[in-house]
Design a protein around this motif. Structure first.
Motif, PDB file in Angstrom:
ATOM      1  N   ARG A 161       0.804  -1.223   0.000  1.00  9.26           N
ATOM      2  CA  ARG A 161       0.000   0.000   0.000  1.00  9.26           C
ATOM      3  C   ARG A 161       0.837   1.272   0.000  1.00  9.26           C
ATOM      4  NH1 ARG A 161      -3.825   0.493   4.947  1.00  9.26           N
ATOM      5  NH2 ARG A 161      -1.848   0.879   6.009  1.00  9.26           N
ATOM      6  N   ALA A 162       1.893   1.313   0.765  1.00  4.43           N
ATOM      7  CA  ALA A 162       2.680   2.546   0.859  1.00  4.43           C
ATOM      8  C   ALA A 162       3.207   2.956  -0.507  1.00  4.43           C
ATOM      9  CB  ALA A 162       3.827   2.365   1.850  1.00  4.43           C
ATOM     10  N   ALA A 163       3.703   1.990  -1.275  1.00  5.39           N
ATOM     11  CA  ALA A 163       4.234   2.299  -2.606  1.00  5.39           C
ATOM     12  C   ALA A 163       3.118   2.745  -3.544  1.00  5.39           C
ATOM     13  CB  ALA A 163       4.950   1.080  -3.179  1.00  5.39           C
ATOM     14  N   VAL A 164       1.978   2.086  -3.469  1.00  2.57           N
ATOM     15  CA  VAL A 164       0.836   2.452  -4.316  1.00  2.57           C
ATOM     16  C   VAL A 164       0.345   3.853  -3.963  1.00  2.57           C
ATOM     17  CG1 VAL A 164      -1.567   1.902  -4.883  1.00  2.57           C
ATOM     18  CG2 VAL A 164       0.132   0.064  -4.696  1.00  2.57           C
ATOM     19  N   GLN A 165       0.239   4.131  -2.687  1.00  4.77           N
ATOM     20  CA  GLN A 165      -0.226   5.444  -2.249  1.00  4.77           C
ATOM     21  C   GLN A 165       0.743   6.543  -2.668  1.00  4.77           C
ATOM     22  OE1 GLN A 165      -0.652   5.978   2.026  1.00  4.77           O
ATOM     23  NE2 GLN A 165      -2.462   7.250   1.720  1.00  4.77           N
ATOM     24  N   GLN A 166       2.026   6.270  -2.554  1.00  7.44           N
ATOM     25  CA  GLN A 166       3.029   7.256  -2.952  1.00  7.44           C
ATOM     26  C   GLN A 166       2.951   7.545  -4.455  1.00  7.44           C
ATOM     27  OE1 GLN A 166       7.051   6.060  -2.073  1.00  7.44           O
ATOM     28  NE2 GLN A 166       7.912   8.082  -2.467  1.00  7.44           N
ATOM     29  N   ALA A 167       2.754   6.512  -5.251  1.00  7.69           N
ATOM     30  CA  ALA A 167       2.654   6.696  -6.695  1.00  7.69           C
ATOM     31  C   ALA A 167       1.394   7.483  -7.061  1.00  7.69           C
ATOM     32  CB  ALA A 167       2.652   5.340  -7.393  1.00  7.69           C
ATOM     33  N   VAL A 170      -8.330   5.722 -11.981  1.00  2.00           N
ATOM     34  CA  VAL A 170      -8.106   4.303 -12.296  1.00  2.00           C
ATOM     35  C   VAL A 170      -6.844   4.126 -13.127  1.00  2.00           C
ATOM     36  CG1 VAL A 170      -9.066   2.268 -13.408  1.00  2.00           C
ATOM     37  CG2 VAL A 170     -10.547   3.787 -12.095  1.00  2.00           C
ATOM     38  N   ALA A 171      -6.572   5.045 -14.055  1.00  2.74           N
ATOM     39  CA  ALA A 171      -5.338   4.958 -14.857  1.00  2.74           C
ATOM     40  C   ALA A 171      -4.111   5.089 -13.957  1.00  2.74           C
ATOM     41  CB  ALA A 171      -5.334   6.032 -15.931  1.00  2.74           C
ATOM     42  N   ALA A 172      -4.177   6.017 -13.014  1.00  7.34           N
ATOM     43  CA  ALA A 172      -3.047   6.193 -12.085  1.00  7.34           C
ATOM     44  C   ALA A 172      -2.913   4.991 -11.180  1.00  7.34           C
ATOM     45  CB  ALA A 172      -3.258   7.463 -11.263  1.00  7.34           C
ATOM     46  N   LEU A 173      -4.048   4.417 -10.756  1.00  5.37           N
ATOM     47  CA  LEU A 173      -4.002   3.245  -9.902  1.00  5.37           C
ATOM     48  C   LEU A 173      -3.410   2.060 -10.661  1.00  5.37           C
ATOM     49  CD1 LEU A 173      -4.747   1.813  -7.238  1.00  5.37           C
ATOM     50  CD2 LEU A 173      -7.021   1.367  -8.213  1.00  5.37           C
ATOM     51  N   ALA A 174      -3.818   1.878 -11.907  1.00  2.00           N
ATOM     52  CA  ALA A 174      -3.273   0.781 -12.712  1.00  2.00           C
ATOM     53  C   ALA A 174      -1.761   0.916 -12.854  1.00  2.00           C
ATOM     54  CB  ALA A 174      -3.935   0.764 -14.086  1.00  2.00           C
ATOM     55  N   SER A 175      -1.316   2.144 -13.070  1.00  5.02           N
ATOM     56  CA  SER A 175       0.126   2.386 -13.179  1.00  5.02           C
ATOM     57  C   SER A 175       0.823   2.122 -11.841  1.00  5.02           C
ATOM     58  CB  SER A 175       0.366   3.828 -13.637  1.00  5.02           C
ATOM     59  OG  SER A 175       1.743   4.123 -13.694  1.00  5.02           O
ATOM     60  N   ALA A 176       0.197   2.579 -10.757  1.00  5.98           N
ATOM     61  CA  ALA A 176       0.802   2.403  -9.436  1.00  5.98           C
ATOM     62  C   ALA A 176       0.918   0.932  -9.057  1.00  5.98           C
ATOM     63  CB  ALA A 176      -0.030   3.142  -8.399  1.00  5.98           C
ATOM     64  N   LEU A 177      -0.061   0.120  -9.451  1.00  9.39           N
ATOM     65  CA  LEU A 177      -0.029  -1.296  -9.105  1.00  9.39           C
ATOM     66  C   LEU A 177       1.062  -2.050  -9.853  1.00  9.39           C
ATOM     67  CD1 LEU A 177      -3.866  -1.953  -8.902  1.00  9.39           C
ATOM     68  CD2 LEU A 177      -2.241  -2.041  -7.006  1.00  9.39           C
ATOM     69  N   ARG A 178       1.614  -1.426 -10.863  1.00  8.75           N
ATOM     70  CA  ARG A 178       2.733  -2.049 -11.583  1.00  8.75           C
ATOM     71  C   ARG A 178       4.087  -1.660 -11.008  1.00  8.75           C
ATOM     72  NH1 ARG A 178      -0.726  -0.898 -16.125  1.00  8.75           N
ATOM     73  NH2 ARG A 178       0.361   1.061 -16.546  1.00  8.75           N
TER      74      ARG A 178
END
Length: 364
Positions: A290-296, A355-363
């Motif tokens: 989560r921390a990495a996803v939230q930061q992205a 959602v686009a930013a989330l998809a990118s963050a999850l990678r």
């Protein structure tokens, strides 16, 4: 992008809100003015509850409910460890003991199947929290409570407007308690809340408790608090109530669209039940790292929040009430939940950006 877009809401409602505020300024009854009773009647009609008692906050609603039930020091109240502090706080303030029961891993609501085992001779009430906008398993909870002669207080701070088997949240148990904090589904411009009940005696007790225990002016028949909701805040909620059904429809549609857009992403969405709806007070999901996803997401200009990062039994002020127990689903959820922008005026373009930013963050 705002996390919750209150500015757009105000723009849409500006003439109504301004007129309501001006009416209060004109009559000058800032405490217990006519808008208080008007709002109580409107909210009782909306929920289907017999009585509505407006109060100064959602926290005060819970506290007054417990006081009306005459909760005593040493009594036990069964509740969830995965909630905002106010849920447990009011129990402890009255000298009672919160007894925690773990949550369902997908809905994040209290696991009704575990409540029976937590009942003791000291148990007086059950306080389920309808988290993120979806009501708990109230029939099952009420059945356990009825079997043991317990009261049920639905902490509906996040679920006002939600439905459960054809009935409204706040009209499902002994007491329903909600909050009008600005970020809630129906919010004012400060603190406010309300209690709902079908019980005439409990309603009368709650009304007296909120005005320092007075049955009439300067006649204090019971211990009370200064728990009135300001007339101005009631006026604002009355104005907002005119658009509320539209806002709920928007929340439901946006929640469904979020879920459709995220269908193929490696995350866990909120577990929804077929016999109830969700008003998405928060659009919350669970992710690993989560921390990495939230930061992205923050780097991409997408605001986020965590509801909630630490369960109650791991909070310093409440650790003693965990009795050394582990609540694995609450602990796991606390490490993984992440809330994304959600409000009725969120646009589809904004959703797609999230959602686009989330998809990118999850990678990442």
């Amino acid at each position: 992008m705002p996390f919750i877009d209150l500015k757009s809401q105000y723009t849409a409602l500006k003439p109504r809100i301004d007129a309501r505020i001006q009416a209060v300024l004109d009559h000058g009854q800032y405490i217990m003015g006519p808008e208080v009773k008007e709002l109580e009647a409107a909210l009782a009609a909306y929920t289907g509850a017999k009585h509505c008692i407006t109060v100064s906050s959602g926290t005060e609603a819970l506290l007054i409910a417990l006081m009306a039930l005459d909760l005593k020091p040493g009594d036990e109240v069964i509740t969830t460890p995965f909630t905002f502090a106010a849920t447990a706080e009011v129990i402890v303030l009255l000298g009672a003991v919160p007894v925690f029961v773990d949550i369902e891993p997908d809905s994040c609501n209290i696991d009704s199947r575990q409540i029976e085992a937590a009942v003791t001779s000291k148990t007086r009430a059950v306080m389920p929290v309808s988290l993120y906008g979806q009501v708990c398993d109230m029939d099952e909870i009420n059945a356990v409570a009825a079997h043991h002669g317990l009261a049920v207080i639905e902490d509906a701070a996040q679920s006002f407007g939600a439905s459960y088997k054809g009935k409204k949240s706040c009209a499902l148990s002994t007491f329903g308690a909600t909050s009008f904090f600005p970020s809630k589904p129906l919010g004012c411009y400060g603190d406010g809340g309300a209690l709902f009940t079908d019980d005439d005696q409990l309603a009368q007790a709650a009304r007296e408790i909120r005005v320092h225990g007075q049955s009439q002016r300067y006649t204090h028949t019971r211990l009370g608090v200064g728990g009135r909701m300001d007339t101005l805040q009631c006026a604002i909620v009355l104005a907002k109530l005119e658009r509320f059904d539209w806002e709920l429809a928007q929340r439901r549609a946006l929640g469904a669209r979020y879920r459709q857009l995220m269908h193929d992403l490696p995350l866990q969405g909120l577990g929804l039940r077929a016999d109830r709806d969700c008003v998405w007070a928060q659009f919350t999901l669970q992710v690993d790292q989560r921390a990495a996803v939230q930061q992205a997401l923050n780097a991409a200009g997408i605001p986020t929040a965590i509801h909630y990062p630490k369960p109650m039994h791991r909070q310093p002020a409440y650790a003693q009430y965990g009795q050394g127990k582990s609540f694995p689903h609450a602990e796991r959820a606390a490490e993984r939940v992440l809330s994304l922008p959600m409000s009725p005026d969120l646009s589809e373009a904004q959703q797609e950006s999230v959602v686009a930013a989330l998809a990118s963050a999850l990678r990442v």
